[in-house]
Design a protein around this motif. Structure first.
Motif, PDB file in Angstrom:
ATOM      1  N   LEU A  26       0.836  -1.205   0.000  1.00  0.00           N
ATOM      2  CA  LEU A  26       0.000   0.000   0.000  1.00  0.00           C
ATOM      3  C   LEU A  26       0.871   1.255   0.000  1.00  0.00           C
ATOM      4  CD1 LEU A  26      -2.809   1.346   0.218  1.00  0.00           C
ATOM      5  CD2 LEU A  26      -2.551   1.215   2.720  1.00  0.00           C
ATOM      6  N   ALA A  27       1.917   1.255   0.825  1.00  0.00           N
ATOM      7  CA  ALA A  27       2.817   2.407   0.889  1.00  0.00           C
ATOM      8  C   ALA A  27       3.534   2.612  -0.444  1.00  0.00           C
ATOM      9  CB  ALA A  27       3.827   2.221   2.006  1.00  0.00           C
ATOM     10  N   ALA A  28       3.967   1.518  -1.073  1.00  0.00           N
ATOM     11  CA  ALA A  28       4.637   1.615  -2.372  1.00  0.00           C
ATOM     12  C   ALA A  28       3.703   2.200  -3.423  1.00  0.00           C
ATOM     13  CB  ALA A  28       5.128   0.233  -2.807  1.00  0.00           C
ATOM     14  N   GLY A  29       2.442   1.745  -3.419  1.00  0.00           N
ATOM     15  CA  GLY A  29       1.464   2.292  -4.358  1.00  0.00           C
ATOM     16  C   GLY A  29       1.217   3.773  -4.124  1.00  0.00           C
ATOM     17  N   VAL A  89      -4.741  18.232  -3.475  1.00  0.00           N
ATOM     18  CA  VAL A  89      -5.657  17.192  -3.012  1.00  0.00           C
ATOM     19  C   VAL A  89      -5.120  15.809  -3.349  1.00  0.00           C
ATOM     20  CG1 VAL A  89      -7.966  16.207  -3.225  1.00  0.00           C
ATOM     21  CG2 VAL A  89      -7.677  18.686  -3.119  1.00  0.00           C
ATOM     22  N   THR A  90      -4.675  15.616  -4.591  1.00  0.00           N
ATOM     23  CA  THR A  90      -4.170  14.294  -4.992  1.00  0.00           C
ATOM     24  C   THR A  90      -2.872  13.952  -4.251  1.00  0.00           C
ATOM     25  OG1 THR A  90      -3.152  15.363  -6.927  1.00  0.00           O
ATOM     26  CG2 THR A  90      -5.241  14.233  -7.261  1.00  0.00           C
ATOM     27  N   VAL A  91      -2.042  14.949  -4.010  1.00  0.00           N
ATOM     28  CA  VAL A  91      -0.820  14.714  -3.230  1.00  0.00           C
ATOM     29  C   VAL A  91      -1.170  14.276  -1.819  1.00  0.00           C
ATOM     30  CG1 VAL A  91       1.090  15.896  -2.068  1.00  0.00           C
ATOM     31  CG2 VAL A  91       0.798  16.154  -4.515  1.00  0.00           C
ATOM     32  N   LEU A  92      -2.153  14.923  -1.202  1.00  0.00           N
ATOM     33  CA  LEU A  92      -2.549  14.552   0.159  1.00  0.00           C
ATOM     34  C   LEU A  92      -3.138  13.140   0.207  1.00  0.00           C
ATOM     35  CD1 LEU A  92      -4.108  17.848   1.586  1.00  0.00           C
ATOM     36  CD2 LEU A  92      -1.932  16.776   2.191  1.00  0.00           C
ATOM     37  N   ILE A  93      -3.912  12.767  -0.810  1.00  0.00           N
ATOM     38  CA  ILE A  93      -4.453  11.398  -0.871  1.00  0.00           C
ATOM     39  C   ILE A  93      -3.310  10.396  -0.964  1.00  0.00           C
ATOM     40  CG2 ILE A  93      -5.777   9.767  -2.265  1.00  0.00           C
ATOM     41  CD1 ILE A  93      -7.598  12.126  -3.046  1.00  0.00           C
ATOM     42  N   ALA A  94      -2.344  10.689  -1.847  1.00  0.00           N
ATOM     43  CA  ALA A  94      -1.199   9.787  -2.023  1.00  0.00           C
ATOM     44  C   ALA A  94      -0.382   9.682  -0.742  1.00  0.00           C
ATOM     45  CB  ALA A  94      -0.320  10.289  -3.167  1.00  0.00           C
ATOM     46  N   LEU A  95      -0.120  10.816  -0.099  1.00  0.00           N
ATOM     47  CA  LEU A  95       0.661  10.809   1.139  1.00  0.00           C
ATOM     48  C   LEU A  95      -0.088  10.099   2.267  1.00  0.00           C
ATOM     49  CD1 LEU A  95       2.230  14.405   1.151  1.00  0.00           C
ATOM     50  CD2 LEU A  95       3.332  12.230   0.549  1.00  0.00           C
ATOM     51  N   THR A  96      -1.413  10.152   2.232  1.00  0.00           N
ATOM     52  CA  THR A  96      -2.216   9.430   3.225  1.00  0.00           C
ATOM     53  C   THR A  96      -2.042   7.925   3.054  1.00  0.00           C
ATOM     54  OG1 THR A  96      -3.859  11.205   3.365  1.00  0.00           O
ATOM     55  CG2 THR A  96      -4.551   9.016   4.080  1.00  0.00           C
ATOM     56  N   LEU A  97      -2.063   7.451   1.817  1.00  0.00           N
ATOM     57  CA  LEU A  97      -1.844   6.023   1.552  1.00  0.00           C
ATOM     58  C   LEU A  97      -0.463   5.584   2.027  1.00  0.00           C
ATOM     59  CD1 LEU A  97      -3.354   5.706  -2.058  1.00  0.00           C
ATOM     60  CD2 LEU A  97      -4.407   5.008   0.104  1.00  0.00           C
ATOM     61  N   VAL A  98       0.538   6.420   1.757  1.00  0.00           N
ATOM     62  CA  VAL A  98       1.899   6.083   2.180  1.00  0.00           C
ATOM     63  C   VAL A  98       1.983   6.047   3.703  1.00  0.00           C
ATOM     64  CG1 VAL A  98       4.329   6.707   2.060  1.00  0.00           C
ATOM     65  CG2 VAL A  98       2.843   7.171   0.108  1.00  0.00           C
ATOM     66  N   ASN A  99       1.426   7.053   4.366  1.00  0.00           N
ATOM     67  CA  ASN A  99       1.441   7.109   5.829  1.00  0.00           C
ATOM     68  C   ASN A  99       0.780   5.890   6.446  1.00  0.00           C
ATOM     69  OD1 ASN A  99       2.253   9.718   7.563  1.00  0.00           O
ATOM     70  ND2 ASN A  99       1.790  10.363   5.475  1.00  0.00           N
ATOM     71  N   ILE A 100      -0.388   5.523   5.924  1.00  0.00           N
ATOM     72  CA  ILE A 100      -1.116   4.372   6.457  1.00  0.00           C
ATOM     73  C   ILE A 100      -0.301   3.088   6.260  1.00  0.00           C
ATOM     74  CG2 ILE A 100      -3.133   2.888   6.097  1.00  0.00           C
ATOM     75  CD1 ILE A 100      -4.752   5.444   5.559  1.00  0.00           C
ATOM     76  N   GLY A 101       0.221   2.899   5.056  1.00  0.00           N
ATOM     77  CA  GLY A 101       0.992   1.688   4.771  1.00  0.00           C
ATOM     78  C   GLY A 101       2.233   1.563   5.644  1.00  0.00           C
ATOM     79  N   ALA A 146       9.705  12.812  -8.701  1.00  0.00           N
ATOM     80  CA  ALA A 146       9.139  11.545  -9.185  1.00  0.00           C
ATOM     81  C   ALA A 146      10.122  10.386  -9.132  1.00  0.00           C
ATOM     82  CB  ALA A 146       8.613  11.718 -10.611  1.00  0.00           C
ATOM     83  N   GLY A 147      11.338  10.585  -9.669  1.00  0.00           N
ATOM     84  CA  GLY A 147      12.315   9.504  -9.712  1.00  0.00           C
ATOM     85  C   GLY A 147      12.656   8.977  -8.330  1.00  0.00           C
ATOM     86  N   GLY A 148      12.834   9.884  -7.394  1.00  0.00           N
ATOM     87  CA  GLY A 148      13.162   9.479  -6.030  1.00  0.00           C
ATOM     88  C   GLY A 148      12.028   8.724  -5.366  1.00  0.00           C
ATOM     89  N   LEU A 149      10.793   9.152  -5.606  1.00  0.00           N
ATOM     90  CA  LEU A 149       9.640   8.474  -5.021  1.00  0.00           C
ATOM     91  C   LEU A 149       9.490   7.054  -5.575  1.00  0.00           C
ATOM     92  CD1 LEU A 149       7.038  11.407  -4.970  1.00  0.00           C
ATOM     93  CD2 LEU A 149       8.393  10.511  -3.066  1.00  0.00           C
ATOM     94  N   TYR A 150       9.746   6.888  -6.869  1.00  0.00           N
ATOM     95  CA  TYR A 150       9.714   5.541  -7.452  1.00  0.00           C
ATOM     96  C   TYR A 150      10.804   4.655  -6.849  1.00  0.00           C
ATOM     97  CZ  TYR A 150       6.234   6.384 -11.120  1.00  0.00           C
ATOM     98  OH  TYR A 150       5.067   6.635 -11.805  1.00  0.00           O
ATOM     99  N   PHE A 151      11.959   5.238  -6.598  1.00  0.00           N
ATOM    100  CA  PHE A 151      13.062   4.487  -5.998  1.00  0.00           C
ATOM    101  C   PHE A 151      12.662   3.937  -4.625  1.00  0.00           C
ATOM    102  CE2 PHE A 151      16.701   4.491  -3.074  1.00  0.00           C
ATOM    103  CZ  PHE A 151      17.552   3.602  -3.706  1.00  0.00           C
ATOM    104  N   VAL A 152      12.079   4.784  -3.782  1.00  0.00           N
ATOM    105  CA  VAL A 152      11.672   4.357  -2.443  1.00  0.00           C
ATOM    106  C   VAL A 152      10.520   3.352  -2.526  1.00  0.00           C
ATOM    107  CG1 VAL A 152      10.790   5.111  -0.202  1.00  0.00           C
ATOM    108  CG2 VAL A 152      12.476   6.508  -1.414  1.00  0.00           C
ATOM    109  N   ALA A 153       9.606   3.549  -3.496  1.00  0.00           N
ATOM    110  CA  ALA A 153       8.521   2.581  -3.689  1.00  0.00           C
ATOM    111  C   ALA A 153       9.083   1.201  -4.009  1.00  0.00           C
ATOM    112  CB  ALA A 153       7.590   3.050  -4.813  1.00  0.00           C
TER     113      ALA A 153
END
Length: 448
Positions: A327-330, A342-354, A408-415
């Protein structure tokens, strides 16, 4: 008649257990949550300082990412020795030492002048704080039976997202003190947020109890039940448990869990250190960033407690870690392409929860097969090696941002690191299922 008497004994024992666990929970858990709240705030407030500090001191994204992450090199080098000392001298004295030294160094961050000073102080902060988190995990294993430990660990670890939820608006507000008495807002933030570590470092000396045997705040009956219960749990491990320090350091399961934790740490500190700057890109003030950054953390606190309780109720650990990591990777992949607040906050919420949900079941695993000095060494090894993800993730994001001009590139790396954590957890579970000395544990679902 015998059946009635036996039932009465069970009821009395159940009432005693409930009373003891309730009492130690209220005595210990809120206090250590507060301590972790302070620790996590001092560890990641660098992310808010960067909103102004980087410009004031001329730091590039690469310099900032490396400096923010170098904390974990100091942490790595001194984690195991620190936890072994805690096991010898007791939590009360050692955690007080940890808090006072990290409070002093965190306050000195307000006076950093250049790149070298930035790197040195962040490294020393990691050295000072080494031993706190794994020390608390070990400390909980002295007081709570294994079947209750994931839920208790979740409540304790909820202090991390709570620190973000409550600390973000506070940090954002302190950043608005720019110019007061000739200091920048980020300098005020470091000074004010360092003070609680110093104060509560002293409080720890008078409040914390090292072991159940010394708990004068329990009745004799309650203390005897707790001491006997925890002793029985240690004996139940019998020959299966590893007790030597070397066993805790060399156990392949410890090393595997450390690599799993590596990915989750990369995700956690990517959020803590870079999320304010990701949100700031939409042209918001520091105070607005503080309030918005709190939203995903609030959701993570709720999800973490529910997820950990479910893990305890079912006795299952592996899939609770795997699903959370995925879930965090997604969420990170989603954040890389988000085009609005709004979309950034939704994405960061998924990462936080995961990220938050993965940790309690993960931290319930080591003490299932380790005890004594081996548990102290094993937990510290997992935390120290795993927390190197806190160095790699933020550092790589800073470097990739300078090279590509975006996050973007860094976020994909951590995912990708989080996906590897999920895969490795499954491999570890499959390996444990085929190991004779873990067969009984696996049958109960309590496998690593």
């Amino acid at each position: 008649m015998r059946l009635a008497k036996k039932w009465e004994e069970i009821v009395v024992a159940s009432e005693l257990e409930s009373r003891v666990l309730r009492k130690i929970s209220w005595r210990i858990v809120p206090f250590i949550m507060l301590l972790y709240f302070i620790a996590f705030l001092d560890r990641v407030n660098i992310g808010f300082a960067a909103l102004e500090m980087n410009k004031d001191l001329g730091f590039s994204s690469t310099v900032f990412g490396l400096g923010a992450g170098i904390f974990f090199l100091g942490y790595f080098l001194f984690e195991v020795p620190s936890n072994l000392i805690l096991d010898k001298v007791g939590a009360r004295i050692w955690i007080a030492r940890v808090m006072i030294t990290w409070g002093l160094i965190s306050g000195l961050m307000a006076f950093v002048q250049g790149v070298a000073g930035f790197y040195i102080l962040r490294f020393l902060l990691g050295v000072a704080e080494a031993g706190f988190f794994p020390g608390i995990i070990l400390y909980l294993s002295f007081w709570f039976p294994a079947r209750r430990r994931a839920a208790v660990t979740a409540i304790f670890m909820a202090a991390a997202p709570l620190s973000t939820a409550l600390g973000s608006p506070i940090s954002g507000a302190l950043m608005e003190m720019h110019g007061l008495m000739g200091l920048a807002g980020w300098q005020w933030m470091f000074l004010i947020e360092a003070a609680p570590a110093l104060v509560f470092g002293v409080v720890v000396l008078f409040y914390l109890t090292d072991r159940p045997e010394k708990a004068k705040w329990l009745t004799e009956e309650e203390r005897a039940w707790l001491v006997a219960t925890m002793a029985d749990e240690q004996k139940a491990k019998g020959a299966k448990a590893h007790h030597s320090i070397w066993a805790g350091l060399a156990d392949i399961r410890v090393l595997a869990l450390a690599l799993v934790y590596f990915g989750t740490s990369a995700g956690l500190y990517t959020l803590g250190i870079w999320a304010p700057q990701i949100i700031k890109e939409f042209g918001l003030t520091s105070l607005q960033v503080g309030f918005l950054n709190a939203i995903p953390a609030v959701m993570a606190v709720i999800a973490m407690v529910i997820w950990a309780r479910h893990s305890d109720q079912t006795g299952e650990r592996t899939w609770h870690v795997v699903f959370a990591c995925l879930l965090a990777a997604g969420g990170l992949a989603f954040a890389s392409g988000a085009g609005g607040v709004v979309t950034v906050l939704i994405a960061l919420t998924l990462v936080n929860i995961g990220i938050s949900c993965s940790k309690p079941p993960l931290w319930s695993m080591p003490t299932l097969f380790l005890s004594g000095p081996a548990a102290a060494a094993g937990i510290a090894t997992i935390n120290s090696i795993g927390n190197l993800g806190g160095f790699v993730g933020p550092s790589m994001i800073g470097w990739i941002k300078d090279v590509t001009g975006g996050f973007a590139g860094g976020l994909y790396f951590v995912a990708g690191l989080l996906v590897l954590s999920a895969v490795l957890t499954l491999v570890l579970a499959r390996s444990a299922a085929n190991t004779p000395d873990t067969a009984n544990t696996n049958a109960a679902g309590q496998h690593p």
